[in-house]
Design a protein around this motif. Structure first.
Motif, PDB file in Angstrom:
ATOM      1  N   SER A  86       0.859  -1.177   0.000  1.00 44.45           N
ATOM      2  CA  SER A  86       0.000   0.000   0.000  1.00 44.45           C
ATOM      3  C   SER A  86       0.899   1.232   0.000  1.00 44.45           C
ATOM      4  O   SER A  86       1.335   1.693   1.059  1.00 44.45           O
ATOM      5  CB  SER A  86      -0.921   0.005   1.224  1.00 44.45           C
TER       6      SER A  86
ATOM      7  N   GLU B 168       0.415  -3.661   9.279  1.00 44.52           N
ATOM      8  CA  GLU B 168       0.892  -2.698   8.276  1.00 44.52           C
ATOM      9  C   GLU B 168       2.203  -2.085   8.759  1.00 44.52           C
ATOM     10  O   GLU B 168       2.253  -1.425   9.800  1.00 44.52           O
ATOM     11  CB  GLU B 168      -0.134  -1.594   8.024  1.00 44.52           C
TER      12      GLU B 168
ATOM     13  N   VAL C   8       1.627  -4.555   3.774  1.00 49.92           N
ATOM     14  CA  VAL C   8       0.421  -4.960   4.498  1.00 49.92           C
ATOM     15  C   VAL C   8       0.293  -6.472   4.450  1.00 49.92           C
ATOM     16  O   VAL C   8       0.317  -7.082   3.372  1.00 49.92           O
ATOM     17  CB  VAL C   8      -0.838  -4.303   3.896  1.00 49.92           C
TER      18      VAL C   8
ATOM     19  N   ARG D  97      -4.495  -7.831  10.861  1.00 49.73           N
ATOM     20  CA  ARG D  97      -3.906  -7.040   9.773  1.00 49.73           C
ATOM     21  C   ARG D  97      -2.700  -6.263  10.291  1.00 49.73           C
ATOM     22  O   ARG D  97      -2.822  -5.463  11.223  1.00 49.73           O
ATOM     23  CB  ARG D  97      -4.938  -6.068   9.198  1.00 49.73           C
TER      24      ARG D  97
ATOM     25  N   ASN E  38       4.107   1.219   2.159  1.00 51.86           N
ATOM     26  CA  ASN E  38       3.843   0.351   3.298  1.00 51.86           C
ATOM     27  C   ASN E  38       3.592  -1.091   2.858  1.00 51.86           C
ATOM     28  O   ASN E  38       2.994  -1.333   1.791  1.00 51.86           O
ATOM     29  CB  ASN E  38       2.639   0.849   4.089  1.00 51.86           C
TER      30      ASN E  38
ATOM     31  N   LYS F 180       5.510   0.379   8.056  1.00 52.07           N
ATOM     32  CA  LYS F 180       5.990   1.538   7.309  1.00 52.07           C
ATOM     33  C   LYS F 180       7.509   1.476   7.180  1.00 52.07           C
ATOM     34  O   LYS F 180       8.179   0.834   8.002  1.00 52.07           O
ATOM     35  CB  LYS F 180       5.577   2.833   8.004  1.00 52.07           C
TER      36      LYS F 180
END
Length: 622
Positions: A165, A188, A170, A186, A168, A190
């Motif tokens: 994303s 995520e 995911v 989930r 990022n 960075k």
């Protein structure tokens, strides 16, 4: 007026006390027969400890049900046990989620993090720093289904899906009951971040969950040892949490076991000295049951773990579904990093100290040292900071020394009073206070400057052992300023001292001895009263106590005390030889005696009480 100077006899006394302690140590050594018996007992204890330690090393935090996926019968039994969640494909394996600083492995079994590695840091023996590894952690949701199955996500299989994303990464982990119906973790991640967004949500499971029974989040972890001294590391290993709208509390770092139930919990930090595993949430946990178990009984080179933490927090269903936005932080307990997450307030998990001490540590010494170390070697930065701190406190040192000088000038008069009224303690005290009052001298004036320095002393005491900037930074013979320095390994262990000799505590103890000789040596004869402890013995004993106490502390702290006392000695010598003039002080005191001295209410009340007591004493004699 003759002044008491440091002489060779004082030094010999200091050396003799240390020699007596060593003599007593060797004098009380056991006989050969006792040694053999001790060795046999020690061998038995070590064998039991090794067995117990091996069990601790290999045992995971929480056992999960293992399945042989090649055995069709075992797979069928698993699907029968988990009911609707048997729809998910049972596949072993992990998915890698990493950036420039952090590497996470998430397992299909349980959908949880099974390895968390710091990519930029190593332990004292050059092994990569892991916060999660080899089953030391467990994260799960425990819930009941509508057909009354009690399940834990740690036993369920999840299907991974890794996507991008923007910049990022995911990772979606889904435990399915049908297409489009699932429980999802989930993650995520960075770039260059230790903080990972973590969301738990369900979709289409409002008929699968038994919402009349609670769903409980459970997070367990055993802290992995990273430092040279496991006892020293364990001293700063602690469960810290934010609750009740911003209050920061901690479980005990020294008790064998501690537990607490708290409300409105925002984040939980499983701190392992210089590294932390933190779970934070946008929607605060309504309640949380917290426990901390100490795994360190004594210093050991083999012990792998320090403390075992556990958290159980009920989650609330929303329309029969689960939805919780959270964050995982696996990274250094470094204010420069944690200050990036101001909204979560994670920097409050760092042990700066309490009250004003923590404020000074966080907002004065931490940024000041960070600035100095940005262009100076770390050890030199400590020396420069120490010099500047002592110079800033030099007016306080001046006030303290001035008070001592005044007391010294009055010593002959006080000695005369002590001799004249040696059999009348009340009268002696009364006459002594009169002399002080007429001379404009307060015996407490020397204590006030010392009290003013206490916040600085305690703040620095907390700063050096917990400053991440000092971790594994060498200086002179010290390999790590955040740990003890070693110039000699002992073939045995001395109680309260250790199995090594650190040089910085020795230097600091010597400097403290000379400092105490200057500050207390000239006045202790005047202060000595019958029945009071021998101040001279205490003056010799205090540096030895510090020598034992700081032998296992951060070498940066001992370096600070050594330089600090050295500078203070030079400042006091400068004050004595170039600033203060004892003849002028004596003349000023004589002038003060000639002036009428007004008593304040407190002084008048004290004088009247002492006079009444004296009258009552005389009446009793009649």
């Amino acid at each position: 007026m003759e002044e008491k100077k440091l002489d060779i006899k004082s030094i010999i006394g200091f050396v003799l006390i240390f020699g007596i302690l060593i003599f007593m140590f060797f004098q009380n050594q056991p006989t050969p027969e006792e040694l053999e018996a001790q060795k046999a007992e020690q061998a038995r204890i070590e064998a039991e400890a090794a067995k117990k330690e091996q069990e601790v090393k290999t045992a995971p935090v929480k056992e999960t049900k293992t399945i042989d996926l090649s055995d069709s019968t075992a797979v069928a039994n698993y699907k029968s046990t988990v009911g609707a969640f048997g729809f998910t494909q049972t596949t072993d394996g992990t998915t890698l989620l990493e950036n420039e600083v952090l590497k996470l492995e998430i397992s299909n079994k349980g959908g949880q993090i099974v390895e968390a590695k710091m990519k930029e840091f190593v332990t004292f023996d050059s092994i990569p720093v892991y916060l999660v590894k080899d089953g030391n952690a467990n994260f799960a949701l425990n819930f009941t289904t509508s057909d009354n199955r009690v399940l834990s996500t740690a036993d369920l299989y999840f299907e991974p899906s890794l996507t991008q994303s923007g910049d990022n990464k995911v990772l979606s982990m889904k435990a399915k009951v049908a297409n489009g119906k699932f429980l999802e973790y989930r993650y995520e991640m960075k770039p260059n971040e230790y903080l990972v967004d973590f969301t738990i949500r369900s979709q289409g499971l409002n008929g699968v969950f038994n919402t009349s029974k609670p769903v409980t989040l459970e997070w367990d972890l055993k802290g992995i040892r990273h430092n040279k001294s496991v006892q020293y590391e364990n001293r700063y290993t602690r469960l810290t949490y934010n609750h009740d709208d911003g209050d920061i509390s901690k479980l005990s770092e020294s008790s064998d076991f501690d537990e607490e139930t708290e409300e409105d919990v925002k984040w939980l930090s499983y701190r392992q000295h210089f590294f932390s595993s933190i779970l934070a949430t946008d929607d605060h946990f309504k309640t949380a049951d917290l426990t901390s178990t100490n795994l360190v009984e004594e210093e050991s080179k083999e012990l792998r773990f320090t403390k075992e933490y556990s958290t159980k927090a009920p989650l609330e269903y929303q329309g029969g579904e689960i939805s919780q936005n959270m964050y995982w932080y696996y990274g250094p307990t470094d204010v420069k990093v944690l200050d990036n997450y101001t909204e979560l307030g994670l920097a409050d998990s760092i042990p700066f100290g309490w009250g004003i001490f923590g404020w000074i540590n966080r907002y004065v010494f931490t940024p000041f040292y960070t600035f100095l170390s940005s262009f100076l070697p770390y050890g030199i930065a400590i020396v420069i900071m120490t010099i500047l701190v002592r110079l800033a406190l030099s007016p306080v040192t001046y006030k303290s020394y001035l008070s001592q000088a005044k007391m010294k000038v009055l010593k002959p008069e006080i000695s005369e009073i002590n001799e004249k009224y040696k059999d009348n303690a009340m009268k002696k005290q009364q006459e002594t206070m009169k002399v002080y009052n007429k001379a404009g001298v307060s015996p407490m004036s020397g204590c006030v400057p010392a009290l003013l320095q206490l916040p600085i002393f305690y703040s620095l005491f907390m700063f050096f052992p917990t400053s991440f900037a000092l971790r594994q930074k060498p200086f002179l013979w010290a390999e790590d300023l955040s740990s003890y320095d070693t110039i000699f390994e002992l073939p045995f262990t001395i109680p309260f001292y250790g199995d090594h000799v650190s040089l910085f505590p020795i230097l600091a103890s010597i400097a403290i001895f000379f400092y105490m000789q200057m500050t207390t040596g000239q006045s202790m004869q005047m202060q000595q009263q019958p029945g009071m402890p021998n101040m001279k013995f205490i003056m010799y004993l205090s540096p030895i106590m510090m020598l034992f106490f700081f032998n296992n502390y951060a070498s940066g702290l001992s370096l600070y005390y050594f330089i600090s006392n050295l500078i203070t000695i030079f400042i006091m010598l400068a004050i004595k030889n170039y600033i203060l003039d004892e003849d002028k002080i004596h003349a000023q005191i004589q002038e003060n005696k000639k002036k009428p001295k007004k008593e304040n209410k407190f002084q008048r009340k004290m004088r009247e009480m002492m006079e009444q007591a004296e009258e009552q004493k005389k009446s009793g004699r009649r």
